[in-house]
Design a protein around this motif. Structure first.
Motif, PDB file in Angstrom:
ATOM      1  N   LEU A   1      33.720  37.674  46.964  1.00 34.47           N
ATOM      2  CA  LEU A   1      34.465  36.554  47.549  1.00 34.47           C
ATOM      3  C   LEU A   1      35.923  36.574  47.099  1.00 34.47           C
ATOM      4  CD1 LEU A   1      31.890  33.630  47.131  1.00 34.47           C
ATOM      5  CD2 LEU A   1      32.559  34.759  49.274  1.00 34.47           C
ATOM      6  N   ALA A   2      36.148  36.802  45.813  1.00 38.58           N
ATOM      7  CA  ALA A   2      37.521  36.811  45.293  1.00 38.58           C
ATOM      8  C   ALA A   2      38.323  37.959  45.899  1.00 38.58           C
ATOM      9  CB  ALA A   2      37.507  36.905  43.769  1.00 38.58           C
ATOM     10  N   GLY A   3      37.698  39.129  46.033  1.00 44.21           N
ATOM     11  CA  GLY A   3      38.391  40.262  46.655  1.00 44.21           C
ATOM     12  C   GLY A   3      38.765  39.981  48.094  1.00 44.21           C
ATOM     13  N   LEU A   4      37.838  39.377  48.839  1.00 39.91           N
ATOM     14  CA  LEU A   4      38.134  39.019  50.225  1.00 39.91           C
ATOM     15  C   LEU A   4      39.210  37.938  50.277  1.00 39.91           C
ATOM     16  CD1 LEU A   4      34.502  38.958  51.663  1.00 39.91           C
ATOM     17  CD2 LEU A   4      36.307  40.614  52.215  1.00 39.91           C
ATOM     18  N   GLY A   5      39.149  36.996  49.357  1.00 34.32           N
ATOM     19  CA  GLY A   5      40.141  35.928  49.315  1.00 34.32           C
ATOM     20  C   GLY A   5      41.547  36.433  49.021  1.00 34.32           C
ATOM     21  N   ARG A   6      41.651  37.523  48.263  1.00 32.62           N
ATOM     22  CA  ARG A   6      42.963  38.098  47.937  1.00 32.62           C
ATOM     23  C   ARG A   6      43.522  38.958  49.073  1.00 32.62           C
ATOM     24  NH1 ARG A   6      40.548  38.669  42.758  1.00 32.62           N
ATOM     25  NH2 ARG A   6      39.858  40.759  43.295  1.00 32.62           N
ATOM     26  N   SER A   7      42.674  39.397  49.969  1.00 35.74           N
ATOM     27  CA  SER A   7      43.158  40.260  51.056  1.00 35.74           C
ATOM     28  C   SER A   7      43.935  39.421  52.067  1.00 35.74           C
ATOM     29  CB  SER A   7      41.991  40.984  51.735  1.00 35.74           C
ATOM     30  OG  SER A   7      41.204  40.088  52.466  1.00 35.74           O
ATOM     31  N   ALA A   8      44.906  40.031  52.669  1.00 35.36           N
ATOM     32  CA  ALA A   8      45.832  39.315  53.563  1.00 35.36           C
ATOM     33  C   ALA A   8      45.128  38.586  54.699  1.00 35.36           C
ATOM     34  CB  ALA A   8      46.867  40.284  54.123  1.00 35.36           C
ATOM     35  N   ASP A   9      44.146  39.232  55.311  1.00 32.25           N
ATOM     36  CA  ASP A   9      43.477  38.614  56.457  1.00 32.25           C
ATOM     37  C   ASP A   9      42.029  38.228  56.157  1.00 32.25           C
ATOM     38  OD1 ASP A   9      42.720  41.230  56.300  1.00 32.25           O
ATOM     39  OD2 ASP A   9      43.226  41.753  58.351  1.00 32.25           O
ATOM     40  N   ARG A  10      41.689  38.116  54.870  1.00 30.60           N
ATOM     41  CA  ARG A  10      40.363  37.656  54.411  1.00 30.60           C
ATOM     42  C   ARG A  10      39.229  38.560  54.888  1.00 30.60           C
ATOM     43  NH1 ARG A  10      43.431  34.856  51.573  1.00 30.60           N
ATOM     44  NH2 ARG A  10      43.647  32.624  51.793  1.00 30.60           N
ATOM     45  N   ARG A  11      39.546  39.849  55.026  1.00 24.84           N
ATOM     46  CA  ARG A  11      38.529  40.804  55.419  1.00 24.84           C
ATOM     47  C   ARG A  11      38.846  42.163  54.799  1.00 24.84           C
ATOM     48  NH1 ARG A  11      39.622  42.284  61.780  1.00 24.84           N
ATOM     49  NH2 ARG A  11      41.555  43.412  61.386  1.00 24.84           N
ATOM     50  N   LEU A  12      37.790  42.890  54.501  1.00 23.66           N
ATOM     51  CA  LEU A  12      37.904  44.236  53.942  1.00 23.66           C
ATOM     52  C   LEU A  12      36.737  45.068  54.437  1.00 23.66           C
ATOM     53  CD1 LEU A  12      38.647  43.350  50.193  1.00 23.66           C
ATOM     54  CD2 LEU A  12      40.270  44.389  51.789  1.00 23.66           C
ATOM     55  N   ARG A  13      36.887  46.361  54.340  1.00 22.09           N
ATOM     56  CA  ARG A  13      35.766  47.253  54.632  1.00 22.09           C
ATOM     57  C   ARG A  13      34.958  47.442  53.355  1.00 22.09           C
ATOM     58  NH1 ARG A  13      37.744  52.044  58.176  1.00 22.09           N
ATOM     59  NH2 ARG A  13      35.564  52.532  57.882  1.00 22.09           N
ATOM     60  N   VAL A  14      33.705  47.793  53.503  1.00 21.14           N
ATOM     61  CA  VAL A  14      32.822  47.970  52.353  1.00 21.14           C
ATOM     62  C   VAL A  14      33.432  48.960  51.360  1.00 21.14           C
ATOM     63  CG1 VAL A  14      30.580  48.881  51.598  1.00 21.14           C
ATOM     64  CG2 VAL A  14      30.692  47.284  53.514  1.00 21.14           C
ATOM     65  N   ARG A  15      33.966  50.058  51.852  1.00 24.09           N
ATOM     66  CA  ARG A  15      34.537  51.060  50.938  1.00 24.09           C
ATOM     67  C   ARG A  15      35.711  50.497  50.155  1.00 24.09           C
ATOM     68  NH1 ARG A  15      37.040  54.967  55.473  1.00 24.09           N
ATOM     69  NH2 ARG A  15      38.937  53.794  55.853  1.00 24.09           N
ATOM     70  N   ASP A  16      36.495  49.612  50.778  1.00 26.93           N
ATOM     71  CA  ASP A  16      37.634  49.002  50.085  1.00 26.93           C
ATOM     72  C   ASP A  16      37.169  48.008  49.019  1.00 26.93           C
ATOM     73  OD1 ASP A  16      39.422  50.475  51.682  1.00 26.93           O
ATOM     74  OD2 ASP A  16      39.310  48.938  53.254  1.00 26.93           O
ATOM     75  N   ILE A  17      36.107  47.262  49.341  1.00 27.56           N
ATOM     76  CA  ILE A  17      35.531  46.340  48.352  1.00 27.56           C
ATOM     77  C   ILE A  17      34.999  47.147  47.175  1.00 27.56           C
ATOM     78  CG2 ILE A  17      33.696  44.675  47.893  1.00 27.56           C
ATOM     79  CD1 ILE A  17      33.916  43.860  50.896  1.00 27.56           C
TER      80      ILE A  17
END
Length: 168
Positions: free
Chosen positions: A45-61
């Motif tokens: 959740l924190a990683g997604l919250g820090r991303s600019a558009d509140r989304r990431l790919r699994v590999r990026d997470i």
């Protein structure tokens, strides 16, 4: 022998290891008790919250939090069932998907962040104090991380190691 640890070395290691494990556990217990979010859920959740558009790919997470992609994928599936995240098609790669915060996930992230930040301050920052001790710990941590280098990166010999996991 040069690679042998002394009793003093063991005493320092044991104190550090015990502190780190108990701190991790205290933070996790408090996070779960106050917000109903587990530590693994919070990391995502924190990683997604820090991303600019509140989304990431699994590999990026996985890269961001130091997990294997398969572990992230399983955790995301559990979080989807709780309504905290959703997967959507990735416009950049037909094989991939985005992991996005839902409205419930954003609320959970914000609520858990407040409590988690307060716990970090109480259990760590306030105890450490500022100034020289904090700078010494920062410098020490950076030296340990440099010494470890890539040795902490796991070998995920499965199909997702090559980036071919569906939905990654």
């Amino acid at each position: 022998m040069a690679d042998q640890l002394t009793d003093d070395d063991w005493a320092v290691w044991d104190a550090f290891y015990s502190m780190r494990r108990r701190l991790d556990r205290a933070l996790e217990v408090r996070l779960q008790r106050q917000s109903g979010v587990s530590a693994p859920e919070y990391e995502i959740l924190a990683g997604l919250g820090r991303s600019a558009d509140r989304r990431l790919r699994v590999r990026d997470i996985a890269e961001q939090i130091g997990w294997e992609k398969s572990r992230v994928s399983h955790q995301v599936t559990r979080m989807e069932r709780r309504g905290l995240v959703q997967r959507t098609d990735c416009d950049l790669d037909a094989r991939g998907t985005w992991v996005e915060l839902t409205a419930d996930g954003r609320r959970a992230m914000l609520e858990s962040s407040r409590g988690h930040n307060a716990a970090i301050k109480e259990y760590f920052v306030d105890v450490l104090g500022g100034g020289a001790e904090a700078q010494a710990l920062l410098a020490f941590s950076e030296r340990v991380l440099d010494a470890i280098g890539d040795d902490a990166i796991g070998d995920d010999a499965g199909p997702d190691a090559a980036g071919t996991e569906p939905g990654a």
